[in-house]
Design a protein around this motif. Structure first.
Motif, PDB file in Angstrom:
ATOM      1  N   LEU A 142       0.878  -1.064   0.049  1.00 43.07           N
ATOM      2  CA  LEU A 142       0.055  -0.077   0.001  1.00 43.07           C
ATOM      3  C   LEU A 142       0.843   1.242  -0.067  1.00 43.07           C
ATOM      4  CD1 LEU A 142      -2.918   0.808  -0.012  1.00 43.07           C
ATOM      5  CD2 LEU A 142      -2.721   0.875   2.387  1.00 43.07           C
ATOM      6  N   MET A 143       2.126   1.328   0.796  1.00 47.91           N
ATOM      7  CA  MET A 143       2.999   2.377   0.880  1.00 47.91           C
ATOM      8  C   MET A 143       3.521   2.601  -0.635  1.00 47.91           C
ATOM      9  SD  MET A 143       4.714   4.775   2.355  1.00 47.91           S
ATOM     10  CE  MET A 143       4.696   4.485   3.827  1.00 47.91           C
ATOM     11  N   PRO A 179       9.490   3.733  -5.967  1.00 49.81           N
ATOM     12  CA  PRO A 179       9.537   3.397  -4.543  1.00 49.81           C
ATOM     13  C   PRO A 179      10.709   2.584  -4.086  1.00 49.81           C
ATOM     14  CG  PRO A 179       7.451   2.997  -5.594  1.00 49.81           C
ATOM     15  CD  PRO A 179       8.344   3.404  -6.600  1.00 49.81           C
ATOM     16  N   GLY A 180      11.342   1.753  -4.899  1.00 49.97           N
ATOM     17  CA  GLY A 180      12.380   0.873  -4.603  1.00 49.97           C
ATOM     18  C   GLY A 180      13.432   1.762  -4.266  1.00 49.97           C
ATOM     19  N   LYS A 181      13.553   2.991  -4.828  1.00 49.69           N
ATOM     20  CA  LYS A 181      14.844   3.747  -4.380  1.00 49.69           C
ATOM     21  C   LYS A 181      14.696   4.684  -3.046  1.00 49.69           C
ATOM     22  CE  LYS A 181      16.490   2.219  -8.080  1.00 49.69           C
ATOM     23  NZ  LYS A 181      17.530   1.100  -8.074  1.00 49.69           N
ATOM     24  N   VAL A 182      13.474   4.635  -2.398  1.00 54.56           N
ATOM     25  CA  VAL A 182      13.054   5.182  -1.231  1.00 54.56           C
ATOM     26  C   VAL A 182      13.425   4.522  -0.124  1.00 54.56           C
ATOM     27  CG1 VAL A 182      11.229   6.130   0.086  1.00 54.56           C
ATOM     28  CG2 VAL A 182      11.210   6.193  -2.120  1.00 54.56           C
ATOM     29  N   PRO A 183      14.455   5.050   0.683  1.00 52.61           N
ATOM     30  CA  PRO A 183      15.009   4.295   1.776  1.00 52.61           C
ATOM     31  C   PRO A 183      13.956   3.855   2.805  1.00 52.61           C
ATOM     32  CG  PRO A 183      16.151   6.547   1.366  1.00 52.61           C
ATOM     33  CD  PRO A 183      14.911   6.597   0.586  1.00 52.61           C
ATOM     34  N   LEU A 184      14.185   2.697   3.354  1.00 46.05           N
ATOM     35  CA  LEU A 184      13.283   1.946   4.427  1.00 46.05           C
ATOM     36  C   LEU A 184      13.042   2.956   5.469  1.00 46.05           C
ATOM     37  CD1 LEU A 184      11.601  -0.382   5.281  1.00 46.05           C
ATOM     38  CD2 LEU A 184      13.572  -1.459   6.443  1.00 46.05           C
ATOM     39  N   LYS A 185      13.813   3.744   6.152  1.00 49.61           N
ATOM     40  CA  LYS A 185      13.480   4.244   7.254  1.00 49.61           C
ATOM     41  C   LYS A 185      12.579   5.684   6.870  1.00 49.61           C
ATOM     42  CE  LYS A 185      15.655   6.986  11.008  1.00 49.61           C
ATOM     43  NZ  LYS A 185      16.775   7.538  11.620  1.00 49.61           N
ATOM     44  N   MET A 190       6.676   7.650   7.143  1.00 53.39           N
ATOM     45  CA  MET A 190       5.546   7.905   6.708  1.00 53.39           C
ATOM     46  C   MET A 190       4.300   7.106   6.900  1.00 53.39           C
ATOM     47  SD  MET A 190       4.539  10.526   4.702  1.00 53.39           S
ATOM     48  CE  MET A 190       2.986  10.838   4.396  1.00 53.39           C
ATOM     49  N   ARG A 191       4.636   5.800   7.483  1.00 56.58           N
ATOM     50  CA  ARG A 191       3.631   5.096   8.102  1.00 56.58           C
ATOM     51  C   ARG A 191       2.268   5.665   8.485  1.00 56.58           C
ATOM     52  NH1 ARG A 191       1.868   2.078  12.678  1.00 56.58           N
ATOM     53  NH2 ARG A 191       1.270  -0.096  12.050  1.00 56.58           N
ATOM     54  N   GLY A 235       4.033  19.119   2.810  1.00 56.88           N
ATOM     55  CA  GLY A 235       4.744  18.507   1.777  1.00 56.88           C
ATOM     56  C   GLY A 235       4.601  17.016   2.024  1.00 56.88           C
ATOM     57  N   SER A 236       5.853  16.562   1.912  1.00 57.87           N
ATOM     58  CA  SER A 236       6.130  14.808   1.987  1.00 57.87           C
ATOM     59  C   SER A 236       6.383  14.468   3.306  1.00 57.87           C
ATOM     60  CB  SER A 236       7.074  14.338   0.917  1.00 57.87           C
ATOM     61  OG  SER A 236       8.185  15.342   0.952  1.00 57.87           O
ATOM     62  N   ARG A 237       6.348  15.439   4.282  1.00 53.89           N
ATOM     63  CA  ARG A 237       6.443  14.948   5.931  1.00 53.89           C
ATOM     64  C   ARG A 237       7.780  14.563   6.029  1.00 53.89           C
ATOM     65  NH1 ARG A 237       5.109  16.024   9.361  1.00 53.89           N
ATOM     66  NH2 ARG A 237       3.478  14.738  10.485  1.00 53.89           N
ATOM     67  N   GLY A 238       7.712  13.314   6.862  1.00 51.70           N
ATOM     68  CA  GLY A 238       8.918  12.608   7.222  1.00 51.70           C
ATOM     69  C   GLY A 238       9.710  11.991   6.023  1.00 51.70           C
ATOM     70  N   LEU A 239       8.971  11.504   4.989  1.00 50.76           N
ATOM     71  CA  LEU A 239       9.408  10.754   4.110  1.00 50.76           C
ATOM     72  C   LEU A 239      10.567  11.696   3.034  1.00 50.76           C
ATOM     73  CD1 LEU A 239       7.917   8.038   1.882  1.00 50.76           C
ATOM     74  CD2 LEU A 239       8.601  10.116   0.578  1.00 50.76           C
TER      75      LEU A 239
END
Length: 475
Positions: A142-143, A179-185, A190-191, A235-239
């Motif tokens: 979903l993320m 999305p695969g290039k976005v760090p897991l943290k 953003m959860r 904006g995109s918050r913590g992500l």
């Protein structure tokens, strides 16, 4: 700033001709007082941007500019698609921070009996403040679906109307997101953040049209005197923050291997066509989609609040435009069309009349440009111009621009006093943080009216309407 380094080309356009190690000129937009007020750090950062490989001049400096992290806030830097670089500092930590405005079909007088209740309802329903999340939980597939789909994903989930998408840059979705290039943290941060404002200068404001300057363009935008609008700035918050935090050191460490001599570590970059450059573009594109989805979900929550208290309201999206991005765009350079990657950090894209990306209803007027004021002061709706495409890569200012740091503002102002002063002016403020109110005090910012006058005089955007706040929800 040492004004002797600049050549005045018109009342609000000043040129800094390139000198070593600059590879391109820089254009500064603003009246003489604005230019004199720029600090040397901002000027130094402009020179740094103009020294990066593949830069296509001029580097542009908006009237609301001030120093930032690596790139100046209010700075625009365009880079050749084949030889240029991409910089995480040139986009910033709040990827795709932007503003969207909604028309409501209401008049100012329609809110007289319920503005306090509306403020409370909006503050209650839309999470605001550092780390504050909402009821939407995004994990795993979903993320990734959200990061790929942006506002289109949100509408597909029932948060909004399909008609909203045509009034958003890129129809609500960035195509190079990965999305695969976005760090897991970043994903973990953003959860539970979707549909939240965050803190700092982010806000949700209910406003009314105080003055119209261009009747034809105002009509095209659906604006009338005393009409009520809602503006959402976030904006995109913590992500987005985590993407920048992770990629900046990677770029700084990799720069020597690319043969790039960085003027300052904060301006870290990588060749656009390198693996690192492409990875950042994929992550940054996902950050753009995150911000677009976030503003779309907030729009849905706003509509629900209005429906409960003002069922006669009809909230329609005027436009959504970001001011912390890097986009691939085509411009005419020395008589030839070229594809460039245009960084806008604290600068708003402002497409002129006839641009192919504009929806049909804005082809004649140019793109609506939404300029947020500081808390308690005016905001503006502008329109992009053909001249802007020629001299500023279709870019203009994004707000008033900070005059003092947040730390200095906290020392200079008392949040509860600011809240009371605004209340006396008939402006309702709702915030979970008195400290945040102090940091965002109107006097902590430049005079937005002066900024807009310089923008108009320079010809990079035209005034359409001036808005005044009725109520403001802040983190």
């Amino acid at each position: 700033m040492n004004i002797k380094l600049l050549k005045q080309e018109s009342p609000c356009i000043w040129r800094m001709e390139k000198y070593s190690p600059m590879l391109a000129d820089a254009l500064f937009f603003g009246n003489k007082d604005i230019i004199l007020g720029l600090d040397e750090t901002t000027a130094s950062q402009v020179r740094d941007v103009a020294s990066l490989p593949g830069v296509v001049g001029p580097v542009c400096v908006m009237p609301d500019a001030h120093s930032g992290y690596g790139f100046p806030i209010g700075g625009v830097g365009a880079f050749d698609e084949k030889r240029g670089v991409i910089s995480a500092g040139g986009v910033g930590f709040d990827i795709s921070c932007g503003v969207r405005s909604l028309t409501t079909g209401l008049k100012k007088q329609d809110l007289i009996s319920c503005d306090g209740r509306l403020a409370e309802q909006l503050f209650k329903r839309i999470p605001s403040g550092a780390g504050k999340g909402g009821g939407i939980i995004l994990e795993n597939d979903l993320m990734d679906e959200m990061l790929l789909g942006g506002a289109s994903w949100a509408v597909g989930q029932g948060y909004g109307k399909p008609g909203d998408l045509g009034r958003i840059e890129g129809n609500g979705r960035n195509s190079f997101a990965d999305p695969g290039k976005v760090p897991l943290k970043a994903k973990q941060r953003m959860r539970d953040q979707m549909g939240s404002l965050g803190s700092g200068n982010h806000y949700l404001e209910v406003q009314y049209v105080e003055e119209i300057y261009d009747k034809a363009k105002a009509a095209a935008f659906g604006l009338k005197n005393d009409a009520v609008l809602v503006s959402i700035h976030c904006g995109s918050r913590g992500l987005g923050h985590q993407i920048a935090k992770d990629y900046l050191p990677m770029m700084a460490e990799a720069a020597p291997g690319f043969g790039i001599k960085l003027p300052h570590r904060d301006i870290a970059c990588a060749p656009i066509n390198s693996e690192l450059g492409r990875n950042y573009l994929g992550a940054m594109g996902a950050g753009i989609n995150c911000a677009l989805a976030n503003r779309q979900v907030i729009t849905h929550l706003v509509r629900e609040c209005f429906a409960e208290l003002l069922p006669q309201a009809d909230l329609n999206l005027l436009y959504d435009v970001s001011h912390n991005t890097c986009q691939r765009e085509e411009f005419k350079i020395n008589g030839k069309n070229k594809n460039l990657w245009v960084h806008r950090k604290g600068a708003t894209r402002a497409l002129g009349p006839g641009h192919p990306e504009l929806p049909p209803e804005f082809k004649k007027s140019g793109q609506p440009v939404i300029i947020g004021g500081s808390m308690g002061t005016a905001s503006y709706i502008l329109a992009g111009t053909a001249k802007g495409a020629q001299i500023s890569f279709s870019s203009c200012c994004h707000g008033a621009g900070r005059l003092m740091s947040r730390a200095k503002a906290r020392k200079s102002f008392k949040g509860n006093k600011i809240q009371k002063e605004l209340d006396r002016q008939g402006i309702i403020i709702r915030s979970g943080s008195i400290k945040s109110i102090a940091e965002e005090a109107p006097h902590a910012y430049k005079d937005v009216d002066v900024i807009i006058e310089s923008t108009q005089t320079a010809g990079i955007a035209d005034k359409v309407a001036r808005l005044r706040p009725i109520l403001c929800v802040k983190g």
